[in-house]
Design a protein around this motif. Structure first.
Motif, short mmCIF file in Angstrom:
data_model
loop_
_atom_site.label_atom_id
_atom_site.label_comp_id
_atom_site.label_asym_id
_atom_site.label_seq_id
_atom_site.Cartn_x
_atom_site.Cartn_y
_atom_site.Cartn_z
N LEU A 142 70.82 76.30 -21.21
CA LEU A 142 69.65 77.04 -20.74
C LEU A 142 68.76 76.19 -19.85
CD1 LEU A 142 68.77 78.89 -24.07
CD2 LEU A 142 69.62 79.96 -21.97
N GLY A 143 68.63 74.89 -20.18
CA GLY A 143 67.84 74.02 -19.32
C GLY A 143 68.43 73.89 -17.94
N GLY A 144 69.76 73.82 -17.87
CA GLY A 144 70.41 73.79 -16.56
C GLY A 144 70.13 75.05 -15.76
N ALA A 145 70.14 76.19 -16.43
CA ALA A 145 69.86 77.45 -15.74
C ALA A 145 68.42 77.49 -15.22
CB ALA A 145 70.12 78.63 -16.67
N ILE A 146 67.47 76.95 -16.00
CA ILE A 146 66.09 76.91 -15.53
C ILE A 146 65.96 76.04 -14.29
CG2 ILE A 146 63.75 76.11 -16.09
CD1 ILE A 146 64.30 76.85 -19.00
N GLY A 147 66.53 74.83 -14.34
CA GLY A 147 66.46 73.95 -13.17
C GLY A 147 67.11 74.56 -11.95
N ASP A 148 68.23 75.22 -12.16
CA ASP A 148 68.94 75.90 -11.07
C ASP A 148 68.06 76.98 -10.45
OD1 ASP A 148 70.95 76.91 -9.43
OD2 ASP A 148 72.06 77.87 -11.06
N ALA A 149 67.46 77.81 -11.30
CA ALA A 149 66.61 78.91 -10.81
C ALA A 149 65.34 78.39 -10.13
CB ALA A 149 66.25 79.85 -11.95
N LEU A 150 64.80 77.28 -10.62
CA LEU A 150 63.63 76.69 -9.96
C LEU A 150 63.96 76.23 -8.55
CD1 LEU A 150 61.99 74.40 -12.69
CD2 LEU A 150 60.86 76.31 -11.53
N GLY A 151 65.09 75.55 -8.41
CA GLY A 151 65.42 74.97 -7.11
C GLY A 151 66.04 75.93 -6.13
N ASN A 152 66.60 77.03 -6.62
CA ASN A 152 67.31 77.96 -5.76
C ASN A 152 66.50 78.44 -4.55
OD1 ASN A 152 69.01 80.01 -4.74
ND2 ASN A 152 68.44 81.46 -6.33
N PRO A 153 65.24 78.88 -4.71
CA PRO A 153 64.51 79.42 -3.55
C PRO A 153 64.18 78.38 -2.47
CG PRO A 153 63.55 80.20 -5.60
CD PRO A 153 64.47 79.08 -5.95
N THR A 203 55.38 75.10 -8.20
CA THR A 203 54.86 74.71 -9.52
C THR A 203 55.38 75.63 -10.62
OG1 THR A 203 52.87 76.03 -9.16
CG2 THR A 203 52.78 73.70 -8.51
N GLY A 204 56.37 76.41 -10.29
CA GLY A 204 56.97 77.33 -11.25
C GLY A 204 58.03 78.16 -10.55
N LEU A 205 58.56 79.14 -11.24
CA LEU A 205 59.56 80.01 -10.64
C LEU A 205 58.94 80.83 -9.51
CD1 LEU A 205 61.25 81.33 -13.91
CD2 LEU A 205 62.28 79.77 -12.26
N VAL A 206 59.64 80.89 -8.39
CA VAL A 206 59.18 81.67 -7.25
C VAL A 206 60.31 82.58 -6.78
CG1 VAL A 206 57.52 79.91 -6.52
CG2 VAL A 206 59.84 79.88 -5.58
N MET A 212 63.85 88.03 -5.65
CA MET A 212 64.14 88.03 -7.08
C MET A 212 63.71 86.70 -7.69
SD MET A 212 67.93 89.78 -6.85
CE MET A 212 68.17 89.78 -8.63
N VAL A 213 63.21 86.74 -8.91
CA VAL A 213 62.73 85.55 -9.61
C VAL A 213 63.68 85.22 -10.76
CG1 VAL A 213 60.85 84.56 -10.97
CG2 VAL A 213 60.33 86.02 -9.00
N GLY A 214 64.02 83.94 -10.89
CA GLY A 214 64.83 83.49 -12.02
C GLY A 214 66.33 83.60 -11.81
N THR A 215 66.78 83.83 -10.57
CA THR A 215 68.20 83.97 -10.32
C THR A 215 68.89 82.60 -10.32
OG1 THR A 215 67.72 84.00 -7.94
CG2 THR A 215 68.06 86.11 -9.02
N ILE A 216 70.06 82.57 -10.95
CA ILE A 216 70.85 81.35 -10.99
C ILE A 216 71.82 81.35 -9.80
CG2 ILE A 216 70.60 80.99 -13.45
CD1 ILE A 216 73.86 82.40 -12.24
N LEU A 219 61.86 80.26 -19.14
CA LEU A 219 63.12 80.70 -19.75
C LEU A 219 63.18 82.21 -19.87
CD1 LEU A 219 65.78 80.02 -21.14
CD2 LEU A 219 64.50 79.70 -23.28
N ALA A 220 62.06 82.84 -20.16
CA ALA A 220 62.02 84.29 -20.36
C ALA A 220 62.46 85.06 -19.12
CB ALA A 220 60.62 84.73 -20.76
N ARG A 221 62.40 84.42 -17.95
CA ARG A 221 62.70 85.11 -16.69
C ARG A 221 64.06 84.73 -16.11
NH1 ARG A 221 57.50 85.42 -12.84
NH2 ARG A 221 58.57 87.34 -12.28
#
Length: 368
Positions: free
Chosen positions: A21-32, A51-54, A60-64, A341-343
């Motif tokens: 799950l941590g990997g997915a968060i980092g992935d989604a943070l950096g994706n945009p 400074t957070g998910l964008v 879309m927000v939180g996409t891996i 994580l919720a997103r």
């Protein structure tokens, strides 16, 4: 299989969940912001960068991305390999991981599961998940290397010679998918060598497969309770035993020294490169996980480390994913940023896969 006390079982399960799950968060943070310069990022989001998910480019927000997609298929393939080892002694683990990569490739070449592709080798519950059929810029070495059907000998030597598939490829595509190799009760050396062999299915350059192996060894140490500092140190010691390790070792040593030297900022991250190639991606992730920063004063240390890993002018989703794997394996899913994580796309299915791992390695761990 592990035989642990209840509190140890709970910690292990939390670390496996945290890793994926941590990997997915980092992935989604950096994706945009992948491929955007920091000048562009700061102009768009402010002097602190993101400074957070964008939202991504589709709003879309939180996409891996393919980083998490391939990590999940690695997990599915290695889980089958581990189960086979427990029942008949193994010998097919690399073949089972390769079959999982073929299933991932199916998701990138179709819009939905194709019944005509079903076979004993191309079935699995991940392949039935519609959300995994999104095409998120898969790496060329992965996409074109997997169909070559190179299945390394699971007991073959790791000796620093180029692999037969894409022998010059040293991109980070083999590293970002390799965390699951460290999630079982196999030794760190076994995790290292299995990750290195499976990296050679797509990336033949020794630096690429050594960085993949070192990363898997770090995860192996972390899920058994080692600190980040010790996990990195011990894995670098293991790496140094293999001929031709110097390129990976040199940049990892620089990352460790830089983390100890002083305050961390996006500018110091960029001194390690852009993360496009294997040793740079691993070094940036290690640096961000180890460093201390006050750059984002209103964030927790884990949030700040994740932000540090993605706010640079390079392969932000990959460095974020690798850093998230490390942090999650160290701290468990309970300390991950819950508001992020919720997103995250597919978070429930990712947690199920993590629990499958925990249940296989520690039979006393059951899904809730």
């Amino acid at each position: 299989m592990r035989h642990l006390e209840w509190n140890e079982l709970a910690a292990y399960r939390a670390r496996v969940r945290g890793c994926l799950l941590g990997g997915a968060i980092g992935d989604a943070l950096g994706n945009p912001i992948e491929m955007k310069s920091m000048v562009t990022v700061e102009a768009q989001y402010g002097e602190k960068g993101i400074t957070g998910l964008v939202p991504d480019r589709h709003g879309m927000v939180g996409t891996i991305t393919d980083d998490t997609q391939m990590t999940l298929f690695t997990a599915e393939g290695w889980l089958r390999g581990y189960t086979r080892i427990m029942t008949d002694g193994g010998g097919t683990e690399t073949a089972l991981v390769h079959e999982a990569y073929l299933r991932w490739l199916d998701t990138q070449q179709s819009d939905a599961p194709q019944p005509e592709l079903s076979s004993p080798h191309r079935t699995g519950w991940l392949r039935e998940e519609p959300w995994l059929y999104a095409r998120r810029a898969p790496g060329r070495a992965c996409e074109f290397g997997i169909p070559k059907n190179h299945i390394p000998d699971p007991r073959g030597a790791i000796d620093g010679t180029p692999g037969p598939v894409n022998p010059d490829a040293k991109g980070c595509g083999s590293v970002m998918r390799s965390a699951p190799f460290g999630l079982t009760d196999a030794s760190p050396q076994y995790a290292f060598e299995l990750a290195a062999r499976c990296a050679q299915m797509t990336h033949g350059h020794p630096t690429s497969y050594y960085a993949s192996g070192a990363f898997a060894a770090m995860i192996s140490h972390l899920v058994t309770g080692e600190s980040l500092q010790d996990a990195v140190r011990l894995s670098m010691g293991l790496l140094a035993r293999y001929p031709g390790h110097e390129e990976t070792t040199t940049l990892l040593r620089k990352a460790v020294e830089l983390a100890a030297a002083g305050p961390a900022t996006p500018m110091t991250v960029e001194s390690l490169g852009g993360g496009w190639i294997a040793e740079e991606a691993l070094a940036i992730a290690v640096y961000a996980a180890l460093a201390r920063t006050t750059f984002w004063k209103d964030h927790t240390p884990i949030e700040s480390a994740l932000l540090l890993s993605v706010n640079h002018s390079g392969d932000s989703d990959s460095t974020g994913a690798i850093c998230g794997n490390l942090l999650g394996a160290r701290h468990g899913d309970g300390l991950l940023p819950q508001q992020w994580l919720a997103r995250i796309e597919g978070r429930a299915q990712i947690a199920v896969l993590a629990d499958d791992f925990a249940a296989a390695v520690c039979p006393g761990v059951q899904r809730p």
